[in-house]
Write a protein that holds these residues in place. Structure first.
Motif, short mmCIF file in Angstrom:
data_model
loop_
_atom_site.label_atom_id
_atom_site.label_comp_id
_atom_site.label_asym_id
_atom_site.label_seq_id
_atom_site.Cartn_x
_atom_site.Cartn_y
_atom_site.Cartn_z
N LEU A 59 13.49 97.50 51.00
CA LEU A 59 12.26 98.28 51.02
C LEU A 59 12.40 99.58 50.22
O LEU A 59 11.47 100.00 49.54
N HIS A 60 13.53 100.25 50.34
CA HIS A 60 13.77 101.53 49.66
C HIS A 60 12.63 102.51 49.94
O HIS A 60 12.01 103.07 49.02
N VAL A 61 12.39 102.75 51.23
CA VAL A 61 11.32 103.67 51.63
C VAL A 61 11.62 105.07 51.12
O VAL A 61 12.75 105.56 51.21
N GLY A 62 10.60 105.71 50.58
CA GLY A 62 10.76 107.03 49.97
C GLY A 62 10.87 106.94 48.47
O GLY A 62 10.74 107.96 47.79
N GLY A 63 11.12 105.75 47.96
CA GLY A 63 11.09 105.55 46.52
C GLY A 63 9.67 105.66 46.00
O GLY A 63 8.71 105.76 46.77
N ALA A 94 15.68 104.97 50.18
CA ALA A 94 15.63 105.10 48.72
C ALA A 94 17.04 105.12 48.12
O ALA A 94 18.01 105.50 48.77
N SER A 95 17.11 104.73 46.86
CA SER A 95 18.41 104.61 46.17
C SER A 95 18.82 105.92 45.52
O SER A 95 19.11 105.99 44.32
N ARG A 96 18.84 106.97 46.33
CA ARG A 96 19.22 108.32 45.86
C ARG A 96 19.52 109.15 47.10
O ARG A 96 19.36 108.68 48.23
N ALA A 97 19.96 110.37 46.87
CA ALA A 97 20.17 111.28 47.99
C ALA A 97 18.83 111.55 48.68
O ALA A 97 17.76 111.53 48.04
N ARG A 98 18.88 111.77 49.96
CA ARG A 98 17.65 112.00 50.72
C ARG A 98 16.99 113.31 50.34
O ARG A 98 17.65 114.34 50.21
N ASP A 129 21.83 102.22 52.62
CA ASP A 129 21.78 102.75 53.98
C ASP A 129 23.07 103.50 54.32
O ASP A 129 23.05 104.46 55.08
N TRP A 130 24.16 103.06 53.74
CA TRP A 130 25.44 103.76 53.89
C TRP A 130 25.54 104.94 52.93
O TRP A 130 25.92 106.04 53.32
N TRP A 131 25.19 104.74 51.67
CA TRP A 131 25.41 105.77 50.65
C TRP A 131 24.56 107.01 50.91
O TRP A 131 24.98 108.12 50.59
N GLN A 132 23.35 106.84 51.47
CA GLN A 132 22.49 108.00 51.69
C GLN A 132 22.87 108.79 52.93
O GLN A 132 22.42 109.91 53.12
N GLY A 278 11.13 97.01 47.21
CA GLY A 278 11.11 98.31 46.55
C GLY A 278 11.79 98.25 45.19
O GLY A 278 12.06 97.16 44.66
N THR A 279 12.04 99.42 44.63
CA THR A 279 12.77 99.51 43.37
C THR A 279 14.00 100.39 43.58
O THR A 279 14.02 101.26 44.45
#
Length: 298
Positions: A59-63, A94-98, A129-132, A278-279
């Motif tokens: 899903l990457h919510v917040g992207g 999302a695939s970045r820092a929060r 989910d781990w990286w963020q 998501g992306t």
């Protein structure tokens, strides 16, 4: 001799086409999910038994294309399929820092809690989910914020765990594998694994011959999955996000396009890789539209 006007018209046409394609890949395709259906009967699946399995991944919510309102839309669309089982394959964030204004995990988890499935709803985590999660990365252990949010919303997170269900198709095992890339970005003590996955320990919990579905965020583990597993479900790759004529130029897998997308059958074993919703990294999709997956078993 080339006509100057014709050359300029051609160049202008190429520019506009490229602009239009870029606009489609950024603004349209990533924002419009469909339903991809598979009809499968794994080799060990009992005759005459049918089960509808809905799969939601990445899903990457917040992207840029995934506000909480779209999660609500995806849940409604999934519920309309009337699945018996709803399986969530990770990368909820999302695939970045929060960012400070990102939706709180409790917000998107509350929407996912609205999923209706008679045999239950289950989740595994993805690498993001781990990286963020800064605490999980610092301490090299969970639970992550995604885990806490999902379980507080009543959705079990299966991390190297298998459970036996009673379904309308008979007894069924659902196994969830810990993420295979949980600490890739973090310096680790010598000998410390960068994943939290433990396939042998997970499968050791299965103590009878009932059918077995394995949830594993990254599909690379499929090369090691034994024939005892009837169906492996994965996400992570997004189908490459750009997929042309069945081929993706960039796939986050050491196997390249082998496990990039769709139904893969190897040595009598079945894998379905979702393109997700998501992306990640680049906010585009081209030829790899977002999808809810519905698998009709039997």
């Amino acid at each position: 001799m080339l006509d100057r006007r014709r050359v300029l018209q051609t160049l202008a046409g190429l520019f506009l086409s490229s602009f239009g394609l870029g606009g489609y890949a950024y603004a349209w395709e990533p924002a419009h999910q469909g339903v991809t259906r598979y009809r499968l009967k794994p080799a060990r699946w009992p005759d005459g038994r049918r089960l509808r399995v809905a799969v939601i991944s990445d899903l990457h919510v917040g992207g840029p294309h995934m506000p909480v309102a779209r999660v609500r839309e995806i849940v409604d669309q999934t519920n309309a399929l009337k699945p018996d089982l709803a399986l969530l394959l990770g990368d909820f964030v999302a695939s970045r820092a929060r960012y400070p204004d990102d939706p709180a995990p409790a917000e998107w988890a509350a929407e996912l809690a609205r999923l209706v499935a008679s045999a239950g709803r289950f989740a595994v985590l993805g690498n993001h989910d781990w990286w963020q999660d800064e605490r999980a990365q610092r301490e090299l252990q969970g639970p992550t914020q995604s885990t806490l949010a999902l379980e507080a919303a009543g959705i079990p997170v299966l991390e190297n765990r298998a459970i036996r269900l009673d379904t309308k198709a008979g007894p069924l095992w659902i196994a969830g594998l810990g993420d295979q890339e949980a600490f890739v970005l973090r310096r680790r003590p010598r000998g410390f694994r960068y994943g939290v996955d433990d396939l042998p320990a997970t499968l050791a919990m299965v103590d009878d011959g009932a059918p077995l579905i394995l949830m594993a965020h990254e599909p690379d583990i499929f090369a090691e999955v034994p024939g005892r597993v009837d169906l492996t479900l994965s996400g992570h790759t997004h189908g490459g996000q750009v997929r042309l004529f069945g081929w993706s130029p960039i796939v986050p897998s050491r196997y390249g396009n082998r496990y990039a997308y769709g139904h893969v059958r190897e040595n009598g074993r079945d894998l379905v890789v979702s393109a997700g919703l998501g992306t990640s990294k680049l906010p585009i999709r081209l030829g790899a539209p977002p999808e809810i997956v519905l698998i009709e078993l039997g």
